[in-house]
Design an enzyme around this catalytic site. Structure first.
Site, PDB file in Angstrom:
ATOM      1  N   CYS A   1      16.774 -29.517  62.199  1.00 24.05           N
ATOM      2  CA  CYS A   1      17.275 -28.561  61.203  1.00 24.05           C
ATOM      3  C   CYS A   1      17.812 -27.402  62.007  1.00 24.05           C
ATOM      4  O   CYS A   1      18.683 -27.609  62.852  1.00 24.05           O
ATOM      5  CB  CYS A   1      16.175 -28.165  60.234  1.00 24.05           C
ATOM      6  SG  CYS A   1      14.602 -27.742  61.000  1.00 24.05           S
TER       7      CYS A   1
ATOM      8  N   ARG B   1      11.817 -27.924  58.206  1.00 20.90           N
ATOM      9  CA  ARG B   1      12.309 -29.129  57.534  1.00 20.90           C
ATOM     10  C   ARG B   1      12.115 -30.361  58.399  1.00 20.90           C
ATOM     11  O   ARG B   1      11.788 -31.443  57.901  1.00 20.90           O
ATOM     12  CB  ARG B   1      13.791 -28.949  57.218  1.00 20.90           C
ATOM     13  CG  ARG B   1      14.026 -27.912  56.163  1.00 20.90           C
ATOM     14  CD  ARG B   1      15.492 -27.566  56.074  1.00 20.90           C
ATOM     15  NE  ARG B   1      15.826 -26.455  56.952  1.00 20.90           N
ATOM     16  CZ  ARG B   1      16.824 -25.603  56.721  1.00 20.90           C
ATOM     17  NH1 ARG B   1      17.593 -25.774  55.660  1.00 20.90           N
ATOM     18  NH2 ARG B   1      17.075 -24.617  57.537  1.00 20.90           N
TER      19      ARG B   1
ATOM     20  N   LYS C   1       5.287 -22.880  62.612  1.00 21.40           N
ATOM     21  CA  LYS C   1       4.741 -21.531  62.788  1.00 21.40           C
ATOM     22  C   LYS C   1       3.761 -21.165  61.670  1.00 21.40           C
ATOM     23  O   LYS C   1       4.082 -20.380  60.772  1.00 21.40           O
ATOM     24  CB  LYS C   1       5.884 -20.530  62.846  1.00 21.40           C
ATOM     25  CG  LYS C   1       6.865 -20.830  63.991  1.00 21.40           C
ATOM     26  CD  LYS C   1       7.670 -19.618  64.381  1.00 21.40           C
ATOM     27  CE  LYS C   1       8.669 -19.222  63.315  1.00 21.40           C
ATOM     28  NZ  LYS C   1       9.352 -17.974  63.650  1.00 21.40           N
TER      29      LYS C   1
END
Lengths: 601, 554
Positions: free
Chosen positions: A340, A346, A382
């Site tokens: 992505c 994604r 993250k």
């Protein structure tokens, strides 16, 4: 070890959807906000208790004073919403300002995981952390092999600091190629192996977007893709899946990023799949929650809100992408490179969900932990930023992992026998991704986790969930089903996607079925398990009794024999003491028997 | 009879065609011979009996035909929402088949319907026509209270053509009063007992709207009748299933509602349940949305919303909960009516009973409820179920009133999966048979019509078929544990689901769900088996111990 800061009396807890409320006392500790219902004079049962972990609190809002008191609205990341009414405004203000201080930790050391102590010794904790071994996982997939090898290029996080130390690449990808490719990829996230489909020798690889801008190219990156493609002899081409909408990818070109130009890469098939970015997802969930949080919601407003929030559209987009990936790998036998922008949102969703569709192992409890550990934790989703663990940039917060869990839930609805775990497992994981009670999800990447010494200072969620495995089982799970259908082929027609009430209304009890099939069947299975062992015990006692009686008959054959023919009363006490000794050895079986017979009569 | 068979013969232009290809959802394609009989469309491959299709003409809602060259495609759309495709070679044959099907599926005469020709292939253990006689139901009531009596005032259907010959009314109200009240209520539907709540003696009654008209006509006997059901000093609730403006408009056509001034002991509440063609439109739109093959989520959700089906479900359930609440929580009696009192009224009274009365949640109890509150109560099944969602003709009296009721029951079943003796299949079965059936149960529009058609003599009752062990087994909910409590469903939109078992039944494969259901049945049965084994072994051992004095010595 909780420090009671302020017991606040005479607090009302309002039900969010009805006019019901309960009275009680509010306690604020270092880690929790606790509401304890006052013992109502007529009920003998203890009052209801609500425990809210500070880390779960997403926002606190103090509304203007009303005649009955000062309202305090707390919204949690696990979708609990509580409305308190505190009689005295001063108290309300105290609670409010204390919470504001408590729920914005500024450094990791303040997180619950570092003080949480489940009374385990160091060895137990260490074992917990050893439960998941990604090296073993790649071995299970059949890697390393003649085409794929472990590279030590990132041993010291020199090439890519958001990747793990151990990475798998094609054997033909030399260090210069890897390093060169990493320089041409956003955040240095060069293409690496995440799943190997052994049956067709097809690979699922992941990376971030290329820094191609309008015309830049990189020979090493092109060689890298070539190497991935060549590692699979079953297909002459490599799919490159850009999971973003085309428009977003185009816009990125102006910033010197972008997507692969098919002219520069030999034998790639480039494909956009159109999953929206973290900002769209964040506001989509916000809209959804606004709609579903409305009191006396009409059906029409609900459905219109569901549609305009776009939430289910986004969920479907992720599943669609995973289905595309799965077909490319399992049907066409092609390798696929997924990316992505940075390759940690994604990309993680699509790679993990695709692997779940392809490999029954990931649909088991242990396998699902491995999958999350691999595609989410180790590859640097993250979590700290997305789940707002520390007081950070609100624009970085996004429900990407929640979406993944929901996609899995949508699949469990279509394939009720394919998963070893039930939705309770997904809910538990979601709970703890935000609780910061265990170390697994703290920080943004492996490097950071090592710096935080999480393995030494915190406990692993996986060990806890494993110890509670019984609670997370899907009673309908059938390993035979997975043997017959190793690859799941879900339908992604819109009506297969439903609103996940058990997640977004998990604390609104009035919305759920009053009787749970899942709970009932789990209890039955547990009963059956107990009955099986009771039966076994009874059978052995029965056998034993027959032997006793048979033996005694042998000793005194002159006596009249009742039916069944060999049953008889022993009369020689000497012999009996022997048999009784033998029986006492089996007291474990005999004791419950006595009790059972008595209770049965 | 032979004249009728002649009539069928005239309608069948081509009785059989070879080489017809059949496509059905989730089943393999079959090639075989298509036969048309007076009541069935049959397709047989002549190789394997299992591949045969037997379709009642009366189940066909509409057909579409198109040609590709000389190959004709006929799409048959059924009332149970299934769609099947037939490929017939030869234009003439295809046209003949199509027009025959069209003619046979739209026969007007009730006496030509299949139930009059059907002969059961099973042994009737209990004749369903006698299973739920009003006398028997009243015996149960008599055991609980003596405040009610069975009146024969309507025994020749002259007072109220849509009521059964026997109705329960307050003991103190005589037949003369009833006759007067009947003239004041729409369709002669004077207030009758629908349900007696054993727990507190409160009752639910139903009626047609009062004919107050624009000048506010009143009827002392009507007031007396319903007041007779109130305990001293207690108030009752009148639930009007129409919105207040709709009820106001009804005055212009001679209808109306109870004015506070004349019924001071009653509190009137208006709810807005949709009726007639609005509901039919809703069904058509919903089914259209479910068959939309586009992959757009937005389109699906907006079409689902626009169909208003779920809104209707929510509104009906909410009103039923209100009625149940008045009775159980408020301890008040309730009178329910709309306009005629044959549609939304029955949805509310029957659902309230599901909520309040555990007896209605058993298989027999539910049959009895359908019999009392729908068939005997005069819901015009013949008119309402003449066409389903695919009909091209303009709806006249068609409306999925009963289907909505079943949907609401399914919603409650979903929320209380262990409190019903029957499973979803039973509800689907009732939906199918209400629209097309070999049984006579749902024929006609009222008890009077059924008597005239001599249905008990000339047709078989659906209940005769259902109440056999092998059928009951299929329809029994393995999770059932009798629950004597009142069950309050949630009516929040998030709690109400689309009834996939009906509306997506032919659009999505149910294989995985069916297998999971089987697994559930297996788990439950295995558990029972184990418990039985454990118990019998315990008994054996206990016996052994008593027989054996030694084992008693400490």
């Amino acid at each position: 070890f909780y420090i009671v800061v302020t017991p606040v009396e005479q607090v009302r807890l309002l039900d969010r959807f009805s006019n019901k409320s309960i009275h009680g006392t509010l306690y604020l500790t270092a880690t929790h906000l606790i509401f304890v219902e006052s013992n109502s004079n007529n009920s003998a049962s203890a009052g209801q208790e609500v425990w809210i972990l500070h880390h779960h609190i997403a926002s606190v809002e103090k509304l203007s004073l009303t005649t009955s008191g000062c309202p305090l609205v707390i919204q949690c990341r696990n979708f609990r919403v509580v409305n308190f009414v505190i009689q005295r405004e001063r108290d309300c203000h105290d609670v409010y300002s204390s919470l504001l201080r408590l729920l914005r930790p500024v450094c990791y050391d303040e997180l619950y995981a570092f003080s949480y102590n489940p009374k385990q010794n160091d060895q137990q904790r260490e074992e917990g952390w050893q439960l998941i071994d990604l090296g073993a996982e790649f071995e299970r997939m059949g890697v390393p092999c003649d085409q794929w090898q472990l590279t030590d290029v990132n041993r010291d996080y020199k090439v890519c600091e958001t990747y793990p130390r151990d990475l798998y690449v094609p054997v033909t990808a030399s260090k210069p190629i890897i390093v060169g490719s990493s320089k041409f990829r956003s955040k240095g996230r060069f293409p690496v192996l995440t799943y190997f489909y052994q049956e067709k020798k097809a690979a699922v690889c992941r990376c971030s977007q290329p820094l191609s801008g309008f015309s830049a190219r990189c020979l090493e990156d092109e060689s890298m893709l070539q190497a991935i493609s060549k590692a699979n002899h079953n297909s002459r081409f490599l799919y490159v899946m850009d999971t973003r909408p085309k428009l977003n990818a185009l816009a990125n070109r102006a910033a010197g990023k972008g997507y692969e130009n098919e002219d520069n890469y030999s034998n790639i098939r480039f494909q956009f799949v159109g999953i929206e970015n973290i900002h769209v997802m964040r506001s989509s969930l916000q809209k959804l929650l606004e709609v579903t949080g409305t009191r006396s919601l009409s059906m029409s407003d609900y459905l219109v809100g569901l549609e305009s929030s776009g939430w289910l559209r986004h969920i479907k987009a992720v599943v669609d992408a995973a289905v595309f990936l799965t077909r490319a790998v399992t049907v066409e036998g092609a390798s696929v490179l997924v990316h992505c922008s940075d390759g940690w949102d994604r990309t993680a969703q699509v790679c993990a969900l695709g692997a779940l569709l392809m490999d029954p192992y990931y649909r088991t409890i242990k396998g699902f932990m491995v999958l999350i550990e691999k595609d989410w934790i180790s590859f640097g989703h993250k979590f700290a930023d997305r789940c707002d663990q520390l007081d950070g940039d609100p624009k970085e917060v996004s429900p990407i992992f929640t979406q993944f869990l929901e996609c899995v839930w949508q699949l469990t609805e279509q394939f009720p026998q394919a998963f070893e775990f039930s939705e309770w497992f997904l809910l538990q994981i979601h709970e703890h991704v935000h609780s910061c009670q265990y170390g697994n999800f703290l920080g943004n990447n492996q490097r950071q986790r090592e710096e935080l010494q999480l393995r030494e200072r915190t406990h692993s969620l996986w060990a806890f969930l494993m110890s509670e495995k019984q609670n997370h089982l899907n009673p309908f799970y059938s390993p035979a089903y997975s043997e017959a259908h190793p690859v799941l082929e879900p339908s992604t027609l819109p009506y297969h996607f439903k609103f996940w009430r058990s997640m977004y209304h998990q604390f609104d009890r009035s919305m759920h079925p009053r009787q749970s099939i899942l709970k009932t069947i789990l209890t039955l299975k547990e009963n059956s398990r107990k009955a099986e062992s009771t039966l076994q015990a009874l059978e052995s006692v029965s056998t034993l009794l027959h032997i006793v009686i048979f033996l005694s008959f042998k000793l005194e054959p002159s006596r009249h024999v009742p039916t069944p023919s060999f049953w008889e009363h022993p009369s020689t006490t000497k012999k009996c003491s022997v048999t009784r000794k033998r029986m006492s050895r089996r007291r474990w079986a005999r004791k419950p028997l006595r009790a059972q017979i008595q209770s049965g009569q | 009879m032979s004249a009728e068979i002649m009539e069928f013969a005239e309608l069948i232009k081509t009785p059989r065609v070879d080489g017809v290809v059949l496509h059905r959802p989730f089943m393999p394609t079959v090639e075989g011979t298509l036969c048309l009989t007076g009541h069935h469309l049959i397709l047989s491959s002549r190789q394997d009996n299992t591949e045969e299709l037997w379709l009642l003409h009366s189940n066909i809602d509409s057909i579409e035909k198109r040609f590709v060259g000389s190959l004709g495609h006929i799409t048959v759309k059924c009332k149970d929402l299934r769609m099947i495709q037939l490929e017939i070679t030869g234009m003439e044959e295809c046209l003949n088949i199509a027009s025959s099907i069209e003619a046979l599926s739209t026969l007007d005469s009730v006496s030509l319907m299949y139930p009059f020709f059907y002969r059961p292939m099973f042994e009737v253990i209990e004749d369903g026509w006698n299973s739920f006689l009003p006398q028997n139901a009243f015996k149960d009531l008599e055991s609980m209270t003596d405040e009610w009596r069975l009146s024969e005032v309507n025994k020749d259907f002259s007072l109220c053509p849509s009521y059964p010959p026997l109705v329960a009314v307050p003991k103190d109200v005589d037949d003369e009063t009833l006759k007067k009240v009947a003239t004041f209520r729409h369709g002669g539907r004077f207030p009758v007992l629908s349900y007696y709540h054993k727990k507190n003696g409160m009752v639910m009654m139903r009626a047609g709207q009062p004919l107050t008209g624009t000048n506010g006509r009143r009827c002392k006997e009507d007031e007396k009748l319903i007041n007779a059901t109130l305990r001293p000093g207690k108030r009752g609730y009148i639930i009007d299933t129409r919105a207040i403006n709709v009820a106001q408009q009804a005055k212009a056509r001679g209808g109306g509602f109870e004015l506070e001034a004349n019924y001071p002991q009653w509190r009137r509440i208006h709810k807005a349940i949709e009726r007639y063609n609005v509901l039919q439109e809703s069904l058509i739109k919903l089914v259209e949305a479910c068959n939309d093959q586009s992959h757009s989520m937005d389109r699906w959700l907006s079409k689902l919303e626009a169909s208003n089906w779920q809104t209707n479900v929510k509104e009906i359930l909410t009103t039923a909960c209100l009625a149940a609440q008045c009775i159980d929580r408020e301890g008040a009696s309730v009178l329910v009516h709309g306009t005629e009192g044959t549609d939304s009224t029955l949805q509310v009274t029957s659902l309230a009973q599901i909520i309040l009365d555990p007896g209605c949640r058993t298989i027999k109890g539910f049959q009895s409820l359908v019999e009392r509150e729908w068939l005997q109560a005069g819901h015009p099944f013949q008119q309402r179920c003449a066409q389903s969602a695919f009909s091209n003709s303009k709806p006249r009296y068609e409306a999925p009133v009963f289907l909505l009721f079943l949907d609401c029951v399914w919603q409650i079943l979903r929320q209380f999966p262990c409190s019903f003796e029957f499973n979803e299949s039973f509800l689907v079965l009732l939906f199918e048979h209400a629209y097309a059936s070999q049984f006579g149960t749902f024929l006609g529009n009222s008890a009077a019509e059924r008597a005239r058609l001599c249905l008990p003599e000339k047709t078989v009752s659906l209940w005769s078929w259902v109440n056999r062990p092998q059928e009951l087994e299929r329809l029994t909910n393995p999770l059932y544990e009798p629950n004597s409590l009142v069950i309050w469903p949630s009516v929040a939109p998030q709690s109400l689901l689309l009834w996939e078992g009906v509306f997506l039944r032919w659009n999505r494969s149910s294989k995985c769900l069916d297998e999971a259901y089987e697994e559930m049945v297996h788990i439950i049965e295995y558990n029972k088996e184990l418990q039985t084994k454990v118990n019998s072994l315990r008994r054996q051992l206990a016996q052994l111990e008593t027989e054996d004095p030694l084992l008693h010595t400490p």
